[in-house]
Design a protein around this motif. Structure first.
Motif: not given
Length: 71
Positions: A40-53, A27-38
Motif C-alpha cells: 500500500g506504500r510506494s517509493a518516490e524519488l520526489r519524496d527523497v528530494a523533498l526530504d533532503t531539500a 536517511y531519506a533514501c533508506s526510508d523510501e526503500l523501506h516504503q517500497y516493501f510495505v
C-alpha cells in the motif's frame, strides 16, 4: 541532530553542515526503500528530494542562527 553531533569534533562547521545534509539524504533514501516493501506504500524519488531539500533548509537555518549567536 547530526549537525550538533559534529559540532564538538575537529570538522569545520561548513563541512559538518555538508555531511549532515548527506546523512539526511541517505536517511531519506533508506526510508523510501523501506516504503517500497510495505504493501500500500510506494517509493518516490520526489519524496527523497523533498526530504533532503527541507533537511538542508533546516540545517542551514540552524547553522546560520548558531553563527549569529556565537558572534
Amino acid at each position: 541532530l547530526s549537525l550538533r553531533a559534529f559540532h564538538s569534533t575537529t570538522i569545520s562547521p561548513g563541512k559538518s553542515a555538508v555531511v549532515s545534509v548527506v546523512l539526511v539524504g541517505l536517511y531519506a533514501c533508506s526510508d523510501e526503500l523501506h516504503q517500497y516493501f510495505v504493501p500500500g506504500r510506494s517509493a518516490e524519488l520526489r519524496d527523497v528530494a523533498l526530504d533532503t531539500a527541507f533537511g538542508a533548509i533546516g540545517i542551514g537555518w540552524v547553522w546560520l542562527v548558531g553563527r549569529k549567536t556565537s558572534s
